[in-house]
Design a protein around this motif. Sequence first.
Motif, PDB file in Angstrom:
ATOM      1  N   GLU A 132       2.871  13.508   2.117  1.00 45.16           N
ATOM      2  CA  GLU A 132       1.831  12.490   2.078  1.00 45.16           C
ATOM      3  C   GLU A 132       2.311  11.194   2.737  1.00 45.16           C
ATOM      4  O   GLU A 132       1.555  10.544   3.459  1.00 45.16           O
ATOM      5  N   LYS A 133       3.559  10.835   2.539  1.00 49.43           N
ATOM      6  CA  LYS A 133       4.113   9.612   3.137  1.00 49.43           C
ATOM      7  C   LYS A 133       4.137   9.713   4.661  1.00 49.43           C
ATOM      8  O   LYS A 133       3.781   8.751   5.353  1.00 49.43           O
ATOM      9  N   GLU A 134       4.548  10.853   5.192  1.00 51.66           N
ATOM     10  CA  GLU A 134       4.560  11.042   6.644  1.00 51.66           C
ATOM     11  C   GLU A 134       3.151  10.950   7.227  1.00 51.66           C
ATOM     12  O   GLU A 134       2.937  10.342   8.271  1.00 51.66           O
ATOM     13  N   LEU A 135       2.190  11.543   6.522  1.00 49.52           N
ATOM     14  CA  LEU A 135       0.804  11.478   6.979  1.00 49.52           C
ATOM     15  C   LEU A 135       0.282  10.051   6.926  1.00 49.52           C
ATOM     16  O   LEU A 135      -0.451   9.621   7.824  1.00 49.52           O
ATOM     17  N   GLU A 136       0.646   9.295   5.896  1.00 53.73           N
ATOM     18  CA  GLU A 136       0.242   7.887   5.804  1.00 53.73           C
ATOM     19  C   GLU A 136       0.758   7.101   7.002  1.00 53.73           C
ATOM     20  O   GLU A 136       0.035   6.285   7.574  1.00 53.73           O
ATOM     21  N   ASP A 137       2.018   7.325   7.372  1.00 52.60           N
ATOM     22  CA  ASP A 137       2.608   6.611   8.501  1.00 52.60           C
ATOM     23  C   ASP A 137       1.841   6.881   9.798  1.00 52.60           C
ATOM     24  O   ASP A 137       1.605   5.967  10.593  1.00 52.60           O
ATOM     25  N   LEU A 138       1.442   8.125  10.012  1.00 52.19           N
ATOM     26  CA  LEU A 138       0.687   8.467  11.222  1.00 52.19           C
ATOM     27  C   LEU A 138      -0.737   7.924  11.140  1.00 52.19           C
ATOM     28  O   LEU A 138      -1.260   7.385  12.120  1.00 52.19           O
ATOM     29  N   ALA A 139      -1.372   8.059   9.997  1.00 51.70           N
ATOM     30  CA  ALA A 139      -2.778   7.690   9.865  1.00 51.70           C
ATOM     31  C   ALA A 139      -3.000   6.180   9.935  1.00 51.70           C
ATOM     32  O   ALA A 139      -4.072   5.738  10.363  1.00 51.70           O
ATOM     33  N   GLU A 140      -2.021   5.384   9.560  1.00 55.02           N
ATOM     34  CA  GLU A 140      -2.218   3.926   9.556  1.00 55.02           C
ATOM     35  C   GLU A 140      -1.955   3.286  10.916  1.00 55.02           C
ATOM     36  O   GLU A 140      -2.121   2.084  11.074  1.00 55.02           O
ATOM     37  N   THR A 141      -1.613   4.065  11.928  1.00 57.46           N
ATOM     38  CA  THR A 141      -1.379   3.544  13.271  1.00 57.46           C
ATOM     39  C   THR A 141      -2.663   2.934  13.826  1.00 57.46           C
ATOM     40  O   THR A 141      -3.737   3.519  13.718  1.00 57.46           O
ATOM     41  N   ASP A 142      -2.552   1.760  14.416  1.00 55.08           N
ATOM     42  CA  ASP A 142      -3.697   1.084  15.022  1.00 55.08           C
ATOM     43  C   ASP A 142      -4.138   1.834  16.278  1.00 55.08           C
ATOM     44  O   ASP A 142      -3.308   2.284  17.066  1.00 55.08           O
ATOM     45  N   HIS A 143      -5.443   1.974  16.471  1.00 57.63           N
ATOM     46  CA  HIS A 143      -5.991   2.685  17.630  1.00 57.63           C
ATOM     47  C   HIS A 143      -5.811   1.925  18.942  1.00 57.63           C
ATOM     48  O   HIS A 143      -5.770   2.535  20.004  1.00 57.63           O
TER      49      HIS A 143
END
Length: 60
Positions: free
Chosen positions: A41-52
């Motif tokens: 979940e932490k790894e996914l959070e890091d990827l998902a919070e990246t600015d577009h």
Amino acid sequence: MPATSKAQQRAAGAALAAKRGEMARSKLQGASRDMYDSMSEKELEDLAETDHRGLPEKKD
């Protein structure tokens, strides 16, 4: 680890939502399903919070 494309960021967001129980795992397809199975979940959070901004749609 930031996402390298908008597509990767969106796939991570979908996988994260499924991991948190906000959507059904059966609705995941392709990369998001692979991410769900192989990432925390932490790894996914890091990827998902990246600015577009400034990211390509897809990485070559």
